[in-house]
Design a protein around this motif. Structure first.
Motif, PDB file in Angstrom:
ATOM      1  N   UNK A 167       0.896  -1.190  -0.015  1.00  0.00           N
ATOM      2  CA  UNK A 167      -0.049  -0.002  -0.022  1.00  0.00           C
ATOM      3  C   UNK A 167       0.986   1.271   0.068  1.00  0.00           C
ATOM      4  N   UNK A 168       0.746   2.191  -0.991  1.00  0.00           N
ATOM      5  CA  UNK A 168       1.539   3.268  -1.102  1.00  0.00           C
ATOM      6  C   UNK A 168       0.841   4.586  -0.724  1.00  0.00           C
ATOM      7  N   UNK A 169       1.365   5.320   0.139  1.00  0.00           N
ATOM      8  CA  UNK A 169       0.525   6.542   0.370  1.00  0.00           C
ATOM      9  C   UNK A 169       1.727   7.858   0.551  1.00  0.00           C
ATOM     10  N   UNK A 170       1.201   8.941   1.250  1.00  0.00           N
ATOM     11  CA  UNK A 170       2.021   9.736   1.121  1.00  0.00           C
ATOM     12  C   UNK A 170       1.819  10.747   2.746  1.00  0.00           C
ATOM     13  N   UNK A 171       2.593  11.233   3.138  1.00  0.00           N
ATOM     14  CA  UNK A 171       2.523  12.168   4.158  1.00  0.00           C
ATOM     15  C   UNK A 171       3.095  13.808   3.861  1.00  0.00           C
ATOM     16  N   UNK A 172       2.495  14.467   4.254  1.00  0.00           N
ATOM     17  CA  UNK A 172       2.676  16.098   4.321  1.00  0.00           C
ATOM     18  C   UNK A 172       2.540  16.595   5.737  1.00  0.00           C
ATOM     19  N   UNK A 173       3.763  17.226   6.203  1.00  0.00           N
ATOM     20  CA  UNK A 173       3.701  17.740   7.337  1.00  0.00           C
ATOM     21  C   UNK A 173       3.498  16.762   8.738  1.00  0.00           C
ATOM     22  N   UNK A 174       3.690  15.408   8.224  1.00  0.00           N
ATOM     23  CA  UNK A 174       3.339  14.210   9.180  1.00  0.00           C
ATOM     24  C   UNK A 174       2.057  13.713   9.187  1.00  0.00           C
ATOM     25  N   UNK A 175       1.136  14.086   8.415  1.00  0.00           N
ATOM     26  CA  UNK A 175      -0.133  13.751   8.198  1.00  0.00           C
ATOM     27  C   UNK A 175      -0.364  13.255   6.786  1.00  0.00           C
ATOM     28  N   UNK A 176      -1.414  12.095   6.873  1.00  0.00           N
ATOM     29  CA  UNK A 176      -1.606  11.182   5.671  1.00  0.00           C
ATOM     30  C   UNK A 176      -2.059  12.469   4.609  1.00  0.00           C
ATOM     31  N   UNK A 177      -1.938  12.244   3.282  1.00  0.00           N
ATOM     32  CA  UNK A 177      -2.567  13.084   2.259  1.00  0.00           C
ATOM     33  C   UNK A 177      -3.792  12.327   1.952  1.00  0.00           C
ATOM     34  N   UNK A 178      -5.067  13.267   1.858  1.00  0.00           N
ATOM     35  CA  UNK A 178      -6.153  12.732   1.921  1.00  0.00           C
ATOM     36  C   UNK A 178      -6.640  12.349   0.452  1.00  0.00           C
ATOM     37  N   UNK A 179      -7.623  11.465   0.277  1.00  0.00           N
ATOM     38  CA  UNK A 179      -7.957  11.016  -0.828  1.00  0.00           C
ATOM     39  C   UNK A 179      -9.065  11.903  -1.227  1.00  0.00           C
ATOM     40  N   UNK A 180      -9.273  12.179  -2.531  1.00  0.00           N
ATOM     41  CA  UNK A 180     -10.666  12.899  -2.930  1.00  0.00           C
ATOM     42  C   UNK A 180     -11.459  11.735  -3.649  1.00  0.00           C
ATOM     43  N   UNK A 193     -18.163   8.012  -0.069  1.00  0.00           N
ATOM     44  CA  UNK A 193     -18.510   8.409   1.275  1.00  0.00           C
ATOM     45  C   UNK A 193     -17.728   9.606   1.428  1.00  0.00           C
ATOM     46  N   UNK A 194     -18.102  10.455   2.533  1.00  0.00           N
ATOM     47  CA  UNK A 194     -17.562  11.832   2.825  1.00  0.00           C
ATOM     48  C   UNK A 194     -16.473  11.608   3.939  1.00  0.00           C
ATOM     49  N   UNK A 195     -16.056  10.383   4.368  1.00  0.00           N
ATOM     50  CA  UNK A 195     -15.374  10.554   5.350  1.00  0.00           C
ATOM     51  C   UNK A 195     -13.665  10.911   4.981  1.00  0.00           C
ATOM     52  N   UNK A 196     -13.027  11.598   5.627  1.00  0.00           N
ATOM     53  CA  UNK A 196     -11.601  11.533   5.626  1.00  0.00           C
ATOM     54  C   UNK A 196     -10.658  10.212   5.231  1.00  0.00           C
ATOM     55  N   UNK A 197     -10.201  10.098   4.433  1.00  0.00           N
ATOM     56  CA  UNK A 197      -9.287   8.766   4.417  1.00  0.00           C
ATOM     57  C   UNK A 197      -8.013   8.848   3.516  1.00  0.00           C
ATOM     58  N   UNK A 198      -7.027   8.319   3.949  1.00  0.00           N
ATOM     59  CA  UNK A 198      -5.544   8.340   3.335  1.00  0.00           C
ATOM     60  C   UNK A 198      -5.669   7.984   1.845  1.00  0.00           C
ATOM     61  N   UNK A 199      -5.252   9.062   1.037  1.00  0.00           N
ATOM     62  CA  UNK A 199      -4.895   8.749  -0.497  1.00  0.00           C
ATOM     63  C   UNK A 199      -4.136   7.350  -0.600  1.00  0.00           C
ATOM     64  N   UNK A 200      -4.377   6.381  -1.541  1.00  0.00           N
ATOM     65  CA  UNK A 200      -3.661   5.071  -1.516  1.00  0.00           C
ATOM     66  C   UNK A 200      -3.738   4.468  -2.780  1.00  0.00           C
ATOM     67  N   UNK A 201      -2.554   3.830  -3.155  1.00  0.00           N
ATOM     68  CA  UNK A 201      -2.485   2.961  -4.312  1.00  0.00           C
ATOM     69  C   UNK A 201      -1.923   1.532  -3.909  1.00  0.00           C
ATOM     70  N   UNK A 202      -2.793   0.610  -4.260  1.00  0.00           N
ATOM     71  CA  UNK A 202      -2.414  -0.729  -3.929  1.00  0.00           C
ATOM     72  C   UNK A 202      -1.543  -1.472  -5.255  1.00  0.00           C
ATOM     73  N   UNK A 203      -0.693  -2.204  -4.898  1.00  0.00           N
ATOM     74  CA  UNK A 203       0.083  -2.751  -5.918  1.00  0.00           C
ATOM     75  C   UNK A 203       0.600  -4.354  -5.364  1.00  0.00           C
ATOM     76  N   UNK A 204       0.699  -5.207  -6.228  1.00  0.00           N
ATOM     77  CA  UNK A 204       0.950  -6.683  -5.782  1.00  0.00           C
ATOM     78  C   UNK A 204       2.351  -6.614  -5.278  1.00  0.00           C
ATOM     79  N   UNK A 205       2.408  -7.671  -4.351  1.00  0.00           N
ATOM     80  CA  UNK A 205       3.922  -7.757  -3.734  1.00  0.00           C
ATOM     81  C   UNK A 205       4.954  -8.456  -4.546  1.00  0.00           C
ATOM     82  N   UNK A 206       4.311  -9.480  -5.146  1.00  0.00           N
ATOM     83  CA  UNK A 206       5.097 -10.291  -6.314  1.00  0.00           C
ATOM     84  C   UNK A 206       4.405 -10.329  -7.438  1.00  0.00           C
ATOM     85  N   UNK A 207       5.186 -11.018  -8.627  1.00  0.00           N
ATOM     86  CA  UNK A 207       4.810 -11.025  -9.785  1.00  0.00           C
ATOM     87  C   UNK A 207       5.648 -10.395 -10.869  1.00  0.00           C
TER      88      UNK A 207
END
Length: 347
Positions: A275-288, A297-311
């Motif tokens: 799972x790949x995300x980012x922090x800015x000022x120590x806090x997670x960058x939020x998803x739009x 949903x309208x909840x604040x949640x971290x922006x996230x990209x999922x990639x396979x570990x193997x392959x």
């Protein structure tokens, strides 16, 4: 000392920080399937005894309950908005299995309005009472969403009074307390929040007992929210949906704190995926446009990209995800964490 715990799907990690935020001890234990509190308790027991002034935990339980459609309460869904709010019915576009697990009935009643008093329509209190009466014995909770409720929540609150008069002390979620003006995402947010209330109560009770056992009665206890801030256990009971994204937010904030890199791209390497995300000022960058379990949903949640570990393409996909998380100008360092971090090649 400050204690922090992150309950992940495979392992539960704990750390003791001094008041300057520097790590003094860490522990890693296997997570307990379907029992995040047990993993938290085991991780705290693995830490050395210390005088702790507060403890914070990141949880995966609420998000997993939605994704796996387990342990969710049945919710009556009431929308206050009249004709203009009937174009798209409540729970439209939800995955059918999630709707079946959660929905105890829906209704749209007259009411709601706009930015000025002249635009408001009176609440149809009789319709609210009829809907509530029909939920008796069917609903564990009720989610109430009014048009423009974040601007003026009086009709939501009045509808809640009527529902409580019909059903007694049922759990109520009012959308105006949770989300922005957008109706559908705010309604989805309210419904999922209501659906999670029993799970949240169980988690709060279990965490309180685990913290008391580890540090003594009364140590302030906090749960990470999806935006990386924290809330108390009583707030978790009331607004459990704010804990969606809690585990990843804790991972991202922990990576920033422990490495001293408040601005970074973070790759959390799990057993099967990264799972790949980012922090800015120590806090997670939020998803739009965040979604959970297939529901916008309208909840604040971290922006996230999922990639396979193997392959065969795993390394290239990871590099692409890291590039996509970089800001428009400059380049952030990459911090690799998680149980499989050592398997990620440098460069």
């Amino acid at each position: 000392m400050i204690a922090g715990v992150e309950a992940g799907p495979t392992n539960t990690d704990a750390v003791l920080l001094d008041e300057a935020g520097l790590p003094r001890a860490t522990a890693k234990v296997p997570s307990v399937p379907d029992d995040p509190v047990a993993g938290v308790r085991a991780a705290l027991r693995a830490l050395p005894r210390a005088e702790v002034t507060r403890v914070a935990v990141g949880l995966r339980g609420p998000a997993r309950a939605v994704v796996e459609r387990r342990g969710l309460a049945r919710v009556g869904v009431l929308r206050v908005g009249g004709d203009a709010a009937r174009a798209v019915p409540p729970l439209a576009g939800w995955p059918e299995e999630l709707r079946a697990a959660v929905c105890a009935g829906t209704a749209v009643v007259d009411g709601g309005g706009g930015f000025s008093a002249e635009e408001w329509t009176p609440l149809d209190e009789d319709a609210v009472a009829r809907f509530a009466a029909g939920l008796a014995g069917r609903a564990d909770a009720v989610a109430i969403t009014g048009v423009f409720a974040p601007v003026d929540g009086r009709q939501e609150r009045r509808a809640a009074e009527i529902v409580r008069a019909e059903l007694g002390e049922v759990h109520l979620t009012l959308s105006g307390e949770l989300g922005p003006l957008g109706l559908l995402e705010r309604e989805n947010t309210a419904v999922l929040n209501a659906a999670l209330h029993r799970l949240a109560g169980s988690l709060a009770d279990g965490l309180r007992a685990a913290f008391d056992e580890a540090f003594g009665t009364g140590v302030p206890a906090l749960v990470t929210r999806g935006d990386g801030t924290v809330m108390g256990l009583d707030h978790l009971r009331r607004h459990p949906g704010l804990g969606l994204g809690s585990s990843l937010a804790s991972t991202l904030r922990g990576a920033a704190t422990l490495t001293g890199r408040p601005d970074a791209v973070v790759a959390d390497v799990g057993e099967h995926r990264i799972r790949v995300g980012a922090v800015a000022g120590g806090y997670p960058r939020q998803a739009f446009g965040a979604t959970i379990g297939g529901v916008p949903v309208a909840f604040w949640m971290p922006d996230l990209i999922r990639v396979p570990r193997s392959g065969p393409a795993a390394r290239e996909e990871l590099a692409e995800a890291v590039d996509r998380m970089q800001p428009a100008a400059g380049r952030l360092p990459l911090v690799v964490v998680g149980g499989g971090a050592g398997a990620v090649p440098a460069g």
